[in-house]
Structure formats: structure tokens, C-alpha cells
Design an enzyme around this catalytic site. Structure first.
Site, short mmCIF file in Angstrom:
data_model
loop_
_atom_site.label_atom_id
_atom_site.label_comp_id
_atom_site.label_asym_id
_atom_site.label_seq_id
_atom_site.Cartn_x
_atom_site.Cartn_y
_atom_site.Cartn_z
N HIS A 262 6.77 0.02 -6.18
CA HIS A 262 6.15 -0.75 -7.26
C HIS A 262 7.11 -0.52 -8.43
CE1 HIS A 262 2.29 -1.82 -5.50
NE2 HIS A 262 2.17 -0.60 -5.02
N ASP A 291 6.54 -4.13 -3.49
CA ASP A 291 5.13 -4.53 -3.35
C ASP A 291 4.65 -5.20 -4.64
OD1 ASP A 291 2.53 -4.73 -2.52
OD2 ASP A 291 2.11 -2.58 -2.55
N LYS A 293 3.19 -8.09 -5.05
CA LYS A 293 1.95 -8.87 -4.90
C LYS A 293 1.93 -10.06 -5.86
CE LYS A 293 -1.01 -5.21 -3.08
NZ LYS A 293 -0.27 -4.00 -3.50
N ASP A 296 0.89 -16.35 -8.26
CA ASP A 296 0.85 -17.39 -9.29
C ASP A 296 1.41 -18.70 -8.72
OD1 ASP A 296 0.74 -18.62 -11.87
OD2 ASP A 296 1.05 -16.65 -12.77
O1 S5P Z 1 -4.82 -3.70 0.52
C1 S5P Z 1 -3.91 -3.00 0.10
C2 S5P Z 1 -2.60 -3.49 -0.02
C3 S5P Z 1 -1.60 -2.63 -0.44
S1 S5P Z 1 0.01 -3.20 -0.39
N1 S5P Z 1 -4.14 -1.70 -0.18
C4 S5P Z 1 -3.15 -0.86 -0.63
O2 S5P Z 1 -3.44 0.32 -0.85
N2 S5P Z 1 -1.88 -1.34 -0.81
C5 S5P Z 1 -0.79 -0.49 -1.37
O3 S5P Z 1 -0.54 0.59 -0.48
C6 S5P Z 1 -1.12 0.15 -2.72
O4 S5P Z 1 -0.68 -0.67 -3.78
C7 S5P Z 1 -0.37 1.46 -2.67
O5 S5P Z 1 0.95 1.28 -3.14
C8 S5P Z 1 -0.32 1.81 -1.20
C9 S5P Z 1 -1.39 2.79 -0.76
O6 S5P Z 1 -1.20 4.03 -1.38
P1 S5P Z 1 -2.08 5.31 -1.00
O7 S5P Z 1 -1.62 6.35 -1.96
O8 S5P Z 1 -3.52 4.95 -1.22
O9 S5P Z 1 -1.75 5.65 0.43
#
Ligand code: S5P
Length: 449
Positions: A262, A291, A293, A296
Site C-alpha cells: 500500500h 494494492d 484498489k 473510479d
Molecule cells: O478483502 C480484502 C482485500 C484485501 S486486498 N481484505 C483484505 O484484508 N485485503 C488486504 O489484505 C488488506 O488491505 C491488507 O493489506 C491485507 C490483510 O492484512 P492482514 O494484516 O489483515 O493480514
């Protein structure tokens, strides 16, 4: 005995077993094909079957009945009506919002639930259903199965302590059909030969990743790296300084196929950071996955992708994008692998079944989309990426929900697991990346049966 034989002959007339040459999902050529769904077209036979199955479990201690979706649903229902024992329904898909309950009906913690399955092959789908039912606080001790294809499923369940009651084995069924001249001697020999010496699935079918019809060059590269490194792990580097990010990339690099970023949370972003990251990615062989996301209209997304401080288009191998603005809006992502956000991991997400279906439609029609983020198997043509993976936590206080690598690979048939805090917040990031790599890859291999 006579009653069982009568039942089988009538069921055969309905077309539940066919003889000939069939290619199974595993790629194996089989001399017979079994499908018990036509039984629902004969209410009388369904009743007879339900009574037969109830007799088999007369002494079992169950208080609820559940048919494994979909083929055994009518069987479970008929058994419930005949016995007066309540039915519960296990969802195949979830609604994606609200309570996310996977089992519908009235039940209490600790109640014993009998599972009903039509055909058991490897036992995998039964184990998945048992897992879902046990997660709801119910107990499973007994399973009743109409036909055992004798491919190791029963042994797998017994080894885990479950009692399995079977109405017919495939050998018995074939013998009965031969006895009543529904099969000639030559056919019987051919089938017995197949049953006694089951062929191994064609080697090419062994690795689902190899099988996937991924045309996108970045998707192909990701698969290549996964097979070479024996890893389906993507580390999510949600740290906020360049120093932390580079240290993490060095440590987890050998174990991952991609580093998910990110970039807009980095306090001291610079193109020196990008150059250093690219160097580590080249040396340790992984892709850079921003990532972002996007979500728009195409024109704005294009500016966000190519311009601004980060100039994502100049360095990212892969990006994530919502598909909410429609197919045209995705065209602006050139020379990059797009991963569409189809379903989210967080509590209360709006990505219900309707959203998923529509989002998938957009994703599958866009040629630059190579995969999707989701919490379940959604498409054979897209790589599946699943975040919300953690071995030691069930969630956070901000809505994130976690599953284990085993669960997402075996139950949801994920291709790639995405792990953030499970790795970068651990005492030893390299060690825990290695653990997630091993757990993820083993579970992925097991998910292939
Ligand atoms: O549905 C989602 C999609 C994504 S890309 N749920 C998520 O958690 N993510 C991403 O995956 C979120 O933005 C974060 O960077 C990562 C999960 O991180 P964790 O620390 O919870 O494992």
C-alpha cells in the site's frame, strides 16, 4: 437384502449409474458414471431410500439431519420427514452480509448432527461440510452415504474418528446389476479391473495452477514463480517507512511469490525506495503487487495509475482494482496484471452473492484481469487471491476476519494466500513467512486431493 436390490434396480432404471467411457474431473477415464440426482424425480424411491438410510443409523445418537449440498439435500429432507428429526440446511454460498451464517435452521450448541451424502469419492467435500457444521458449534459423529466409490474417502473420515454408514459400495452395486443382467460379463470384467487397479490421474492434472487457463503474461509469470519456489504466499507489507519495507522485503523475499504493497501509507516515499524494492524483487524472484484498489471512472483511474506522486504504472507488476465502475474503466490498466476485488474479507462487506456474480462477469470479460480477490472458489479462468489469513488470530477489532491457510486452500480452493500482520508483526518475519509458505503450499497440494 431383496429390498436393497429392488431399490438399486429401480434407481438404475432412472439412470443413476451409466456404463461406457467417461472422463472424470480428475482427468481419469472411467468405465462408469454415477449421479444420484435423478432419484429426486421418483418420490417413491426417495422415500424407500430415506427409510433404508434411517435403518442404517438406527443406533446413532443424532438430533439433527443435514444433507450435503446439493445432491443429498432432498435425501436429508425425506429422512427428516420420515423420522420426525429436524433438518438443518448448510449453505453452499453465503449471503456475504449480516451474520454470515453458513447453517440455516433451529439448532443449539453441542447438538449432534447426522450428515447425509450421496456419493463419497475422496471424502474432501464431506470434510469441508463437517468443518462448516462444527464451526457452528454442532457435533458430528455419524455420516450416512448412499454409494461409496471406494476411492479412500471412507478411510480418510474414519481416521478422523467419524463413523461412516454406507448403503452400497460400488463393487456391491456392480455385482447386483450383473446378477440381474443389467451388465454383461465383459463389462463386469472391465469395471472390476478399473476398480481393482484405479489409474492415477494424469500428471498434468495434478497441479491446478498449471491447469489454469491463464493467458495474461503476469499471471503466467506468477504461476512459474509459485511452482519453482513451491509457494503460494503473498506477503502484505503494510508498514509505514521505507526502512521497514526494505527490511521486510529482504527477510520474506525467499518465501513469497509477490509482495503486496500500500504505497500510499509509506511516510517517506521516494523513487530510491522503488529502485531498491525492484532490485530485491529481481534477486529474490517475486512480483510487486500494489494494492491500490482503484474504484473510479476510467479517466480518473488512469491518472491515479500513471500520475501523482507514486506513478504506479512505472513499477507495479500487479495491481488491485474494484470493478464497480464497469468493464470499460479497467481498460486503462495497461502492461500490468489486474486483480479484481470481487469479495472482501471484512465483517459486513457488501459483496454478497449478487455482487460477486456481477463483479465476476465484469472481471472475466476484461482481458487484462488475471485474477480476483475473494473468499471462495469463483472461477476456473482467474487466479484466486485470498486475504484475511492468520494462524494465530480470528480477527481484529476493525472488522477483519481471519481463516487459516488450511481452510482457505482446502475449503475455498484458493490459489494464493495473502498474509499481512501474521508475518510483519511477528517476532521473526523470515521464520513466520517460511511457516506460512510451508502451511500454504502443503494445504494447496492437499486441496488437489
Ligand atoms: O478483502 C480484502 C482485500 C484485501 S486486498 N481484505 C483484505 O484484508 N485485503 C488486504 O489484505 C488488506 O488491505 C491488507 O493489506 C491485507 C490483510 O492484512 P492482514 O494484516 O489483515 O493480514
Amino acid at each position: 437384502m431383496q429390498q436393497r436390490e429392488d431399490f438399486l434396480l429401480k434407481a438404475y432404471e432412472l439412470g443413476i449409474i451409466k456404463f461406457g467411457n467417461f472422463t472424470l474431473k480428475s482427468g481419469i477415464e472411467s468405465p462408469f458414471y454415477v449421479d444420484l440426482r435423478p432419484l429426486s424425480s421418483s418420490p417413491q424411491l426417495l422415500k424407500t431410500l430415506a427409510n433404508n438410510l434411517l435403518e442404517l443409523v438406527e443406533k446413532s445418537p443424532f438430533e439433527l439431519i443435514c444433507g450435503v449440498p446439493y445432491a443429498a439435500l432432498p435425501m436429508g429432507t425425506t429422512m427428516s420427514l420420515a423420522s420426525g428429526i429436524p433438518l438443518i440446511i448448510k449453505r453452499k454460498e453465503n449471503k456475504g452480509y449480516g451474520t454470515k451464517r453458513m447453517v440455516e435452521g433451529v439448532y443449539a450448541d453441542g447438538q449432534n448432527c447426522l450428515l447425509v451424502e450421496d456419493v463419497i469419492t475422496s471424502g474432501q467435500s464431506l470434510l469441508e461440510t463437517i468443518d462448516e457444521i462444527e464451526r457452528e458449534g454442532l457435533k458430528v459423529t455419524d455420516i450416512v452415504v448412499v454409494l461409496d466409490r471406494e476411492q479412500g474417502g471412507i478411510q480418510k473420515l474414519k481416521a478422523k474418528g467419524y463413523t461412516v454408514h454406507t448403503l452400497f459400495t460400488i463393487n456391491e452395486a456392480v455385482d447386483i446389476l450383473h446378477k440381474y443382467h443389467r451388465l454383461n460379463d465383459a463389462e463386469l470384467v472391465r469395471i472390476k479391473n478399473f476398480l481393482n487397479n484405479p489409474p492415477a490421474p494424469p500428471e498434468i492434472k495434478r497441479l491446478a495452477l498449471e491447469q489454469k487457463k491463464i493467458k495474461h503474461p503476469v499471471g503466467k509469470r506468477l504461476i512459474e514463480i509459485a511452482l519453482k519456489k513451491q509457494s503460494n504466499l503473498i506477503a502484505s507489507a503494510d508498514v509505514i517507512t521505507s526502512a521497514e519495507l526494505l527490511k521486510l522485503a529482504e527477510e520474506v523475499g525467499p518465501h513469497i511469490v509477490a509482495l503486496k504493497l500500500h504505497m500510499d501509507i509509506i511516510q517517506d516515499f521516494s523513487f530510491e525506495l522503488i529502485d531498491a524494492l525492484k532490485k530485491i524483487a529481481r534477486e529474490k524472484e517475486f512480483l510487486l503487487f500494489e494494492d491500490r484498489k482503484f474504484g473510479d471512472i476510467g479517466n480518473t483511474q488512469e491518472l491515479q495509475f500513471k500520475e501523482g506522486i507514486y506513478k504506479i504504472a512505472s513499477w507495479a507488476d500487479m495491481i488491485t482494482s474494484h470493478v464497480i465502475a464497469g468493464e470499460e474503466s479497467l481498460k486503462v490498466f495497461e502492461n500490468v496484471g489486474v486483480v479484481a476485488i470481487v469479495e472482501m474479507s471484512s465483517k459486513g462487506t457488501l459483496t454478497d452473492d449478487f455482487y460477486i456474480t456481477k463483479a465476476l462477469n465484469v472481471a472475466e470479460n476484461a482481458s487484462n484481469v488475471m485474477g480476483a480477490v475473494a473468499q471462495r472458489k469463483i472461477s476456473d479462468d482467474l487466479l484466486l487471491f485470498t486475504p484475511g489469513v492468520n494462524i494465530s488470530s480470528a480477527g481484529d477489532a476493525k472488522g477483519q476476519q481471519y481463516n487459516t491457510p488450511e481452510r482457505v486452500c482446502k475449503n475455498y480452493h484458493t490459489d494464493f494466500i495473502i498474509v499481512g500482520r501474521g508475518i510483519y508483526q511477528s517476532a521473526d518475519a523470515a521464520e513466520s513467512a517460511k511457516e506460512y509458505q510451508t502451511k500454504g503450499w502443503n494445504a494447496y497440494l492437499e486441496s488437489l486431493g
